[in-house]
Design an enzyme around this catalytic site. Structure first.
Site, mmCIF file in Angstrom:
data_model
loop_
_atom_site.group_PDB
_atom_site.id
_atom_site.type_symbol
_atom_site.label_atom_id
_atom_site.label_comp_id
_atom_site.label_asym_id
_atom_site.label_seq_id
_atom_site.Cartn_x
_atom_site.Cartn_y
_atom_site.Cartn_z
ATOM 1 N N ALA A 1 -8.273 3.736 -9.615
ATOM 2 C CA ALA A 1 -9.066 3.987 -11.029
ATOM 3 C C ALA A 1 -8.981 5.379 -11.625
ATOM 4 C CB ALA A 1 -10.187 3.624 -10.980
ATOM 5 N N TYR B 1 -18.720 -0.648 -14.358
ATOM 6 C CA TYR B 1 -18.265 0.738 -14.958
ATOM 7 C C TYR B 1 -18.617 0.491 -16.538
ATOM 8 C CZ TYR B 1 -17.114 1.842 -10.355
ATOM 9 O OH TYR B 1 -17.231 2.143 -8.847
HETATM 10 C C1 FNR Z 1 -11.663 -0.678 -4.089
HETATM 11 N N1 FNR Z 1 -11.649 -1.523 -5.401
HETATM 12 C C2 FNR Z 1 -11.341 -1.026 -6.635
HETATM 13 N N2 FNR Z 1 -11.278 -1.791 -7.684
HETATM 14 C C3 FNR Z 1 -10.891 -1.468 -8.564
HETATM 15 O O1 FNR Z 1 -10.689 -2.067 -9.747
HETATM 16 N N3 FNR Z 1 -10.489 -0.212 -9.087
HETATM 17 C C4 FNR Z 1 -10.735 0.874 -8.024
HETATM 18 O O2 FNR Z 1 -10.654 2.199 -8.309
HETATM 19 C C5 FNR Z 1 -11.149 0.467 -6.505
HETATM 20 N N4 FNR Z 1 -11.241 1.167 -5.724
HETATM 21 C C6 FNR Z 1 -11.567 0.779 -4.319
HETATM 22 C C7 FNR Z 1 -11.241 1.417 -3.201
HETATM 23 C C8 FNR Z 1 -11.466 1.247 -1.783
HETATM 24 C C9 FNR Z 1 -11.324 2.004 -0.785
HETATM 25 C C10 FNR Z 1 -11.609 -0.507 -1.692
HETATM 26 C C11 FNR Z 1 -11.846 -1.296 -0.367
HETATM 27 C C12 FNR Z 1 -11.793 -1.239 -3.123
HETATM 28 C C13 FNR Z 1 -11.779 -3.173 -5.127
HETATM 29 C C14 FNR Z 1 -10.254 -3.650 -4.868
HETATM 30 O O3 FNR Z 1 -9.323 -3.426 -5.956
HETATM 31 C C15 FNR Z 1 -10.321 -5.027 -4.266
HETATM 32 O O4 FNR Z 1 -10.924 -5.678 -5.549
HETATM 33 C C16 FNR Z 1 -10.977 -5.268 -3.145
HETATM 34 O O5 FNR Z 1 -10.695 -4.273 -2.138
HETATM 35 C C17 FNR Z 1 -10.850 -6.634 -2.665
HETATM 36 O O6 FNR Z 1 -9.560 -6.988 -2.418
HETATM 37 P P1 FNR Z 1 -8.929 -6.991 -0.850
HETATM 38 O O7 FNR Z 1 -9.046 -5.585 -0.240
HETATM 39 O O8 FNR Z 1 -9.626 -7.806 -0.100
HETATM 40 O O9 FNR Z 1 -7.503 -7.517 -0.968
#
Ligand code: FNR
Length: 357
Positions: A68, A188
């Site tokens: 993001a 957000y």
């Molecule tokens: C995220 N997630 C997330 N989502 C998003 O829309 N923008 C972002 O910047 C972030 N940042 C973020 C950082 C970290 C370290 C994690 C672990 C997760 C959520 C991410 O996009 C996703 O929805 C979740 O991690 C679930 O998917 P997975 O990891 O189970 O494949």
């Protein structure tokens, strides 16, 4: 138990088939890298050299979605998150897109304004901005800063924030991105307008579903005006699972929003959820199923999917593409591993300390 632990192994060949996202953009496979904040930009909130390599190493994803990226200084809520509003940031991101493209990849930027999910320490001492002055409980992750009560935006300021989204869209074009995903998920700013708990307004921006979706739709339309509908996508969290409190009336807001978005023929809509096996009473089940029922465009599923489970979900037509987050941090070569059927490394939070893996 997470979904991946309960997975029945299935051939993931479906995931490796090309997918025509838009007339201009065909993805080589159906696995997207989910956006993930890494908090490793420079002090000027510009991507660093390690970010260039981090994305380029994963260029064989069907589509990369960046961490993001804030549209303005008042959009920040975490340390060292990159922006896309200054010349230096455009240049920094240009280095990323150039290297991803040289490696044969495709990349969308996820644009972001955190709204109330912030603290004066990130905002030059000012209060965070939000639709309404509704307190957020809890602390900024990995810090001692407590969230508080934001200041409600006045109508002129709302117009100003929409201008900032448009400016960031121009910057995204200049930086060479293939498209833009609007971060409308995870509690957000856009999400704050869409939920009754955080939107208590009674003016043109709140009070009924038509007014509550207006901010999201105006942002979408202004960004479409810059890059065209086929280069715009949006991520949504109708389930209110994060930085948000659910209200039974939320589902009506999202039904209306999804029908308006469908009419705009965006590149895709993206489910925002950490574990898509969660069921929400107000949505009548899973977030992905709710979005599928009310949106006939391309849907990207997400939330604790192993490749095997994602292949089953796509074969069952529950969504069209999958985004994978944590496993992509643990496995830069995730696509190759899916292709060869190799075991995936297990994600560990300690992996967030470094970008160079
Ligand atoms: C995220 N997630 C997330 N989502 C998003 O829309 N923008 C972002 O910047 C972030 N940042 C973020 C950082 C970290 C370290 C994690 C672990 C997760 C959520 C991410 O996009 C996703 O929805 C979740 O991690 C679930 O998917 P997975 O990891 O189970 O494949």
């Amino acid at each position: 138990m997470s979904q991946s632990e309960s997975a029945e192994p299935t051939a993931p060949h479906l995931l490796l088939e090309p997918f025509r996202l838009t007339p201009q953009l065909t993805l080589p496979n159906r696995i997207l890298m989910a956006p993930m904040t890494r908090c490793m930009a420079s002090d000027d909130l510009v991507p660093v050299d390690a970010s260039v390599d981090y994305y380029a190493r994963r260029a064989d994803a069907g589509l990369l979605i960046t961490e993001a990226t804030i549209i303005s200084p008042m959009g920040q809520g975490y340390p060292l998150t990159p922006g896309l509003y200054s010349d230096a940031q455009v240049e920094g991101w240009r280095a990323v897109t150039d290297k991803v493209h040289a490696a044969g990849g495709r990349i969308f930027v996820q644009l972001w304004h955190v709204g109330r999910v912030s603290h004066p320490t990130f905002l030059n001492g000012e209060l965070p901005l939000a639709p309404s002055a509704v307190k957020l409980d809890g602390r900024v992750p990995r810090t001692d800063f407590e969230y508080g009560t934001p200041r409600a935006l006045n109508p002129d300021e709302i117009s100003g924030v929409i201008d900032e989204w448009e400016h960031a869209a121009h910057c995204a074009l200049a930086a060479g991105f293939d498209g833009i995903e609007l971060h409308g998920a995870n509690g957000y700013l856009i999400d704050q307008f869409l939920h009754w708990h955080t939107n208590r307004r009674t003016d043109l921006w709140g009070g009924d579903p038509e007014r509550m979706i207006r901010f999201a739709i105006e942002v979408v339309d202004r960004v479409i005006g810059v890059v065209g509908n086929q280069k715009v996508a949006i991520r949504l969290s109708p389930g209110a699972h994060y930085n948000q409190t659910a209200d039974p009336r939320d589902a009506d807001v999202y039904r209306l929003l999804l029908s308006e978005l469908e009419a705009r023929k965006l590149a895709y809509a993206h489910v925002g959820i950490f574990d898509d096996s969660m069921e929400f009473d107000v949505l009548g089940g899973r977030v992905s199923d709710f979005m599928r029922r009310h949106y006939s465009g391309i849907l990207v599923g997400n939330g604790s999917y192993s490749p095997e489970l994602a292949a089953v979900a796509i074969a069952d037509n529950r969504f069209d593409l999958v985004s994978v987050g944590r496993p992509f941090i643990a496995n830069p070569d995730l696509i190759a591993r899916v292709r060869t059927g190799s075991q995936l490394e297990i994600y560990d939070e300690a992996m967030l300390a470094k970008l160079d893996e």
